[in-house]
Design a protein around this motif. Structure first.
Motif, mmCIF file in Angstrom:
data_model
loop_
_atom_site.group_PDB
_atom_site.id
_atom_site.type_symbol
_atom_site.label_atom_id
_atom_site.label_comp_id
_atom_site.label_asym_id
_atom_site.label_seq_id
_atom_site.Cartn_x
_atom_site.Cartn_y
_atom_site.Cartn_z
ATOM 1 N N GLY A 54 -0.921 -2.776 -18.371
ATOM 2 C CA GLY A 54 -0.159 -1.596 -17.711
ATOM 3 C C GLY A 54 -0.261 -1.601 -16.022
ATOM 4 O O GLY A 54 -0.470 -2.776 -15.624
ATOM 5 N N VAL A 55 0.546 -0.661 -15.509
ATOM 6 C CA VAL A 55 0.938 -1.072 -14.165
ATOM 7 C C VAL A 55 -0.130 -0.272 -13.253
ATOM 8 O O VAL A 55 -1.216 0.401 -13.696
ATOM 9 C CB VAL A 55 2.342 -0.161 -13.797
ATOM 10 C CG1 VAL A 55 3.367 -1.333 -14.316
ATOM 11 C CG2 VAL A 55 2.234 0.990 -13.974
ATOM 12 N N LEU A 56 -0.124 -0.445 -11.822
ATOM 13 C CA LEU A 56 -1.093 0.182 -11.052
ATOM 14 C C LEU A 56 -1.093 1.714 -11.142
ATOM 15 O O LEU A 56 -2.418 2.069 -11.320
ATOM 16 C CB LEU A 56 -0.600 -0.051 -9.557
ATOM 17 C CG LEU A 56 -1.627 0.430 -8.418
ATOM 18 C CD1 LEU A 56 -2.909 0.002 -8.534
ATOM 19 C CD2 LEU A 56 -0.879 0.230 -7.075
ATOM 20 N N ASP B 50 -0.879 -6.240 -14.660
ATOM 21 C CA ASP B 50 0.509 -5.692 -15.034
ATOM 22 C C ASP B 50 1.643 -7.028 -15.222
ATOM 23 O O ASP B 50 2.720 -6.859 -14.941
ATOM 24 C CB ASP B 50 1.022 -4.889 -13.543
ATOM 25 C CG ASP B 50 0.782 -5.836 -12.366
ATOM 26 O OD1 ASP B 50 0.553 -7.152 -12.325
ATOM 27 O OD2 ASP B 50 1.038 -5.243 -11.229
ATOM 28 N N GLY B 51 1.016 -7.971 -15.448
ATOM 29 C CA GLY B 51 1.674 -9.320 -15.751
ATOM 30 C C GLY B 51 1.472 -10.278 -14.488
ATOM 31 O O GLY B 51 1.729 -11.410 -14.666
ATOM 32 N N LEU C 128 -8.923 -5.021 -5.359
ATOM 33 C CA LEU C 128 -9.412 -3.672 -5.160
ATOM 34 C C LEU C 128 -8.800 -2.923 -4.086
ATOM 35 O O LEU C 128 -8.954 -1.793 -3.948
ATOM 36 C CB LEU C 128 -10.693 -4.065 -4.490
ATOM 37 C CG LEU C 128 -11.752 -5.028 -5.233
ATOM 38 C CD1 LEU C 128 -13.053 -5.502 -4.358
ATOM 39 C CD2 LEU C 128 -12.065 -4.387 -6.355
ATOM 40 N N ASP C 129 -7.332 -3.268 -4.031
ATOM 41 C CA ASP C 129 -6.857 -2.507 -2.730
ATOM 42 C C ASP C 129 -5.609 -1.690 -3.331
ATOM 43 O O ASP C 129 -4.664 -1.527 -2.464
ATOM 44 C CB ASP C 129 -6.186 -3.725 -2.044
ATOM 45 C CG ASP C 129 -5.277 -4.670 -2.428
ATOM 46 O OD1 ASP C 129 -5.080 -4.667 -3.801
ATOM 47 O OD2 ASP C 129 -4.437 -5.315 -1.827
ATOM 48 N N GLY C 130 -5.587 -1.426 -4.573
ATOM 49 C CA GLY C 130 -4.686 -0.557 -5.273
ATOM 50 C C GLY C 130 -4.778 0.969 -5.017
ATOM 51 O O GLY C 130 -3.998 1.724 -5.761
ATOM 52 N N GLY C 131 -6.118 1.474 -4.423
ATOM 53 C CA GLY C 131 -6.228 2.811 -4.503
ATOM 54 C C GLY C 131 -6.754 3.351 -5.961
ATOM 55 O O GLY C 131 -6.622 4.433 -6.092
ATOM 56 N N THR C 132 -7.547 2.467 -6.599
ATOM 57 C CA THR C 132 -8.092 2.771 -7.752
ATOM 58 C C THR C 132 -9.489 3.056 -7.694
ATOM 59 O O THR C 132 -10.137 3.465 -8.321
ATOM 60 C CB THR C 132 -8.069 1.596 -8.684
ATOM 61 O OG1 THR C 132 -8.807 0.398 -8.202
ATOM 62 C CG2 THR C 132 -6.531 1.455 -9.046
ATOM 63 N N ALA D 213 -10.183 -0.829 -12.256
ATOM 64 C CA ALA D 213 -10.019 0.583 -12.440
ATOM 65 C C ALA D 213 -11.405 1.428 -12.594
ATOM 66 O O ALA D 213 -11.567 2.263 -12.430
ATOM 67 C CB ALA D 213 -9.162 0.941 -13.521
ATOM 68 N N ASP D 214 -12.584 0.667 -13.149
ATOM 69 C CA ASP D 214 -13.926 1.189 -13.381
ATOM 70 C C ASP D 214 -14.865 0.135 -13.227
ATOM 71 O O ASP D 214 -14.506 -0.960 -13.923
ATOM 72 C CB ASP D 214 -13.936 1.797 -14.682
ATOM 73 C CG ASP D 214 -15.108 2.641 -14.745
ATOM 74 O OD1 ASP D 214 -15.859 3.080 -14.127
ATOM 75 O OD2 ASP D 214 -15.644 2.713 -16.162
ATOM 76 N N GLY D 215 -15.733 0.352 -12.438
ATOM 77 C CA GLY D 215 -16.875 -0.770 -12.428
ATOM 78 C C GLY D 215 -16.806 -1.303 -11.061
ATOM 79 O O GLY D 215 -17.534 -2.367 -10.813
ATOM 80 N N PHE D 216 -16.675 -0.554 -9.949
ATOM 81 C CA PHE D 216 -16.631 -1.225 -8.576
ATOM 82 C C PHE D 216 -18.280 -1.343 -8.171
ATOM 83 O O PHE D 216 -18.300 -2.399 -7.544
ATOM 84 C CB PHE D 216 -16.375 -0.089 -7.586
ATOM 85 C CG PHE D 216 -14.590 0.075 -7.504
ATOM 86 C CD1 PHE D 216 -13.972 -0.716 -6.730
ATOM 87 C CD2 PHE D 216 -13.967 0.807 -8.645
ATOM 88 C CE1 PHE D 216 -12.822 -0.651 -6.389
ATOM 89 C CE2 PHE D 216 -12.587 0.674 -8.482
ATOM 90 C CZ PHE D 216 -12.008 0.021 -7.570
#
Length: 141
Positions: free
Chosen positions: A77-79, A46-47, A10-14, A53-56
């Motif tokens: 995909g990446v961050l 991202d591997g 949850l810490d990626g700024g999304t 990204a959606d659904g917090f």
């Protein structure tokens, strides 16, 4: 696919919202406890890491009822891909976005070294806002 809540970052700024609406989390929590099934959350892999990204709100409702897993749509995909996806999320579904939520979406694009080069119309399309809204924010920076 089901993912463990502990696997999801949850810490990626999304998170594009100003704040998590605890009333909505409580309503979703109650619905889950009464057998409701919600759409999967969207995560980007991202591997190594899974970024929400959606659904917090759905994620936090599952966490409140101590559910070990959640149904997830997994995108490769990446961050940055997760952030771009998150910026446009909830424009057509879910809890309506506030003006602050929309402003956060536009600011995320305008503060990015590549995305800020896009036209106001292109930024507006990604963020799900008007080009005038983007222009006003760009002018105020």
């Amino acid at each position: 696919m089901r993912l463990k809540l502990s696997q999801i970052r949850l810490d990626g700024g999304t998170q594009g919202r100003d704040a998590i609406n605890q009333t909505i989390v409580g309503e979703y929590n109650h619905a889950l406890m009464n057998g409701a099934v919600f759409p999967p959350v969207d995560v980007f892999f991202d591997g190594i890491d899974y970024y929400l990204a959606d659904g917090f709100h759905r994620y936090f409702a599952h966490k409140q009822i101590v559910a070990p897993e959640i149904e997830a749509n997994i995108h490769s995909g990446v961050l940055r891909d997760a952030i771009k996806f998150a910026i446009g999320s909830n424009r057509d579904h879910g809890l309506p976005r506030t003006i602050g939520d929309k402003k956060n979406a536009v600011l995320a694009l305008l503060m990015d070294k590549e995305w800020k080069k896009l036209s106001e119309r292109e930024i507006a399309k990604i963020a799900g806002v008007s080009h005038v809204f983007v222009g006003n924010i760009r002018k105020s920076m």
